[in-house]
Design a protein around this motif. Structure first.
Motif, PDB file in Angstrom:
ATOM      1  N   LYS A 152      -5.176 -74.582 -20.088  1.00  0.00           N
ATOM      2  CA  LYS A 152      -4.026 -74.939 -19.261  1.00  0.00           C
ATOM      3  C   LYS A 152      -4.217 -74.495 -17.810  1.00  0.00           C
ATOM      4  CE  LYS A 152       1.023 -74.559 -19.575  1.00  0.00           C
ATOM      5  NZ  LYS A 152       2.110 -73.893 -20.328  1.00  0.00           N
ATOM      6  N   CYS A 153      -4.642 -73.220 -17.623  1.00  0.00           N
ATOM      7  CA  CYS A 153      -4.745 -72.706 -16.247  1.00  0.00           C
ATOM      8  C   CYS A 153      -6.156 -72.272 -15.862  1.00  0.00           C
ATOM      9  CB  CYS A 153      -3.763 -71.558 -16.031  1.00  0.00           C
ATOM     10  SG  CYS A 153      -4.304 -69.982 -16.710  1.00  0.00           S
ATOM     11  N   GLY A 154      -7.081 -72.209 -16.830  1.00  0.00           N
ATOM     12  CA  GLY A 154      -8.473 -71.894 -16.504  1.00  0.00           C
ATOM     13  C   GLY A 154      -8.804 -70.414 -16.474  1.00  0.00           C
ATOM     14  N   CYS A 182      -3.814 -66.589 -23.403  1.00  0.00           N
ATOM     15  CA  CYS A 182      -4.093 -66.513 -21.973  1.00  0.00           C
ATOM     16  C   CYS A 182      -3.156 -65.456 -21.374  1.00  0.00           C
ATOM     17  CB  CYS A 182      -3.850 -67.858 -21.302  1.00  0.00           C
ATOM     18  SG  CYS A 182      -4.023 -67.746 -19.500  1.00  0.00           S
ATOM     19  N   PRO A 183      -3.702 -64.351 -20.839  1.00  0.00           N
ATOM     20  CA  PRO A 183      -2.837 -63.300 -20.290  1.00  0.00           C
ATOM     21  C   PRO A 183      -2.139 -63.726 -19.003  1.00  0.00           C
ATOM     22  CG  PRO A 183      -5.158 -62.755 -19.950  1.00  0.00           C
ATOM     23  CD  PRO A 183      -5.126 -64.020 -20.746  1.00  0.00           C
ATOM     24  N   LYS A 184      -2.595 -64.809 -18.395  1.00  0.00           N
ATOM     25  CA  LYS A 184      -1.997 -65.241 -17.123  1.00  0.00           C
ATOM     26  C   LYS A 184      -0.791 -66.153 -17.344  1.00  0.00           C
ATOM     27  CE  LYS A 184      -3.331 -67.235 -12.673  1.00  0.00           C
ATOM     28  NZ  LYS A 184      -4.373 -68.019 -11.988  1.00  0.00           N
ATOM     29  N   CYS A 185      -0.974 -67.216 -18.168  1.00  0.00           N
ATOM     30  CA  CYS A 185       0.111 -68.198 -18.326  1.00  0.00           C
ATOM     31  C   CYS A 185       0.779 -68.153 -19.695  1.00  0.00           C
ATOM     32  CB  CYS A 185      -0.393 -69.598 -18.026  1.00  0.00           C
ATOM     33  SG  CYS A 185      -1.367 -70.349 -19.340  1.00  0.00           S
ATOM     34  N   GLY A 186       0.227 -67.337 -20.618  1.00  0.00           N
ATOM     35  CA  GLY A 186       0.862 -67.210 -21.928  1.00  0.00           C
ATOM     36  C   GLY A 186       0.482 -68.280 -22.934  1.00  0.00           C
ATOM     37  N   ASN A 187      -0.407 -69.174 -22.573  1.00  0.00           N
ATOM     38  CA  ASN A 187      -0.852 -70.216 -23.502  1.00  0.00           C
ATOM     39  C   ASN A 187      -1.476 -69.571 -24.746  1.00  0.00           C
ATOM     40  OD1 ASN A 187      -1.611 -72.792 -24.426  1.00  0.00           O
ATOM     41  ND2 ASN A 187      -3.593 -72.671 -23.401  1.00  0.00           N
ATOM     42  N   VAL A 188      -1.096 -70.070 -25.940  1.00  0.00           N
ATOM     43  CA  VAL A 188      -1.625 -69.528 -27.195  1.00  0.00           C
ATOM     44  C   VAL A 188      -2.356 -70.646 -27.935  1.00  0.00           C
ATOM     45  CG1 VAL A 188      -1.063 -68.406 -29.384  1.00  0.00           C
ATOM     46  CG2 VAL A 188       0.302 -67.915 -27.350  1.00  0.00           C
ATOM     47  N   VAL A 189      -3.572 -70.358 -28.399  1.00  0.00           N
ATOM     48  CA  VAL A 189      -4.369 -71.356 -29.129  1.00  0.00           C
ATOM     49  C   VAL A 189      -4.667 -70.814 -30.519  1.00  0.00           C
ATOM     50  CG1 VAL A 189      -6.479 -72.719 -29.102  1.00  0.00           C
ATOM     51  CG2 VAL A 189      -5.424 -72.039 -26.944  1.00  0.00           C
TER      52      VAL A 189
END
Ligand SMILES: [Zn+2]
Length: 295
Positions: free
Chosen positions: A140-142, A156-163
């Protein structure tokens, strides 16, 4: 089938823990896994080379390290044997990773030659390793991602995206036409034997709709009376396979999809050779028909 490992039991509950020297370790370079060459008895007692999954203690000893030096994380256990993923080669290009004497990097199909515990455990561990290798950066944010600390996830610790682990659904179907079975060979399958029509489920369709579509696309046939047969994990393609039986509906003229298949034909029950049923649901479906069980 591959997941039928009784009396052994898979425990895939998420947890964080340290390894024992006897635990299995998966060193995955993004395509292949480091395996230990072992002598096995081949046909008529002749010696042959087989492969086994290395243990944590032996790989550490090879590199002059101790348990305290281990870089890796817990994946799951089968009975009291844990599988760990080696993080020591993370971010290193595959062609710079050393291969110790007596070991070799091998593709996932090699796990199919192993005993039931290492076959299921090794292939499943590589399924997870492959997923982790594809998600080192947030889609999502790279940003650089990290592993989740309370469930099997990548965060992702920056945007919170979870995979979560990629498990792609697949359907496979044994289509019956009287005493004949629809059998086919996929262009990409290195095994020359005939198998069944199968394919990935597309967005927006049910499993049953996927069966109708795949049989129409690959063989130009209509089917009816679709019945669920069973399912199995298929770590070799990051999949979950749902098996079905069905009957031909109408015209039996096969119009083969040449982009996908090299052969597609109706095979009489008595002309079908025996298939080993210890790994794949495809072989179980074929054997079920060959032995005359009702579909
Ligand atoms: Zn992100």
């Amino acid at each position: 089938m591959i997941h039928d490992i009784l009396p052994h039991v898979l425990n895939n509950e998420f947890k964080v823990c340290d390894p024992k020297p006897t635990d299995f370790v998966i060193r995955y370079d993004g395509a292949k896994t480091l395996l230990k060459k072992v002598a096995t008895s081949g046909q008529e007692g002749a010696s042959a080379v087989g492969y086994a999954i290395p243990r944590v203690g032996e790989l550490l000893a090879l590199e002059g390290k101790t348990l305290a030096d281990f870089e890796g994380h817990y994946l799951f256990s089968i009975d009291d044997m844990a599988f760990f993923l080696d993080d020591s080669i993370e971010a290193k290009p595959a062609d710079t990773v050393a291969t110790p004497e007596g070991y070799e990097f091998m593709g996932s199909r090699t796990f199919r030659t192993m005993n039931p515990v290492e076959r299921m455990g090794g292939a499943t561990a590589v399924h997870i390793a492959h997923w982790e290798s594809l998600n080192k950066f947030c889609g999502k944010c790279g940003n650089v991602t990290i592993r989740g600390d309370h469930e099997r996830s990548i965060v992702c610790p920056k945007c919170g995206n979870v995979v979560y682990p990629r498990i792609s659904p697949v359907v496979i179907v044994a289509v019956r036409n009287g005493d004949k079975l629809l059998m086919a060979h996929n262009i990409d399958n290195p095994n020359p034997r005939l198998f069944l029509i199968s394919g990935f489920v597309e967005v927006g369709e049910s499993l049953e709709q996927a069966v109708h579509r795949e049989v129409m696309e690959e063989a130009g046939l209509r089917v009816k009376n679709i019945r669920y047969f069973g399912s199995q994990p298929w770590p070799f393609s990051d999949s979950m396979i749902a098996g079905f039986t069905a009957e031909l509906d109408g015209d039996d003229t096969i119009r083969m999809q040449k982009e996908e298949l090299s052969e597609a034909m109706w095979v009489k029950r008595e002309d079908i050779p025996e298939y080993e049923t210890d790994v794949s649901i495809s072989c179980c479906l074929i054997e079920n028909f060959r032995r005359g069980f009702t579909l």
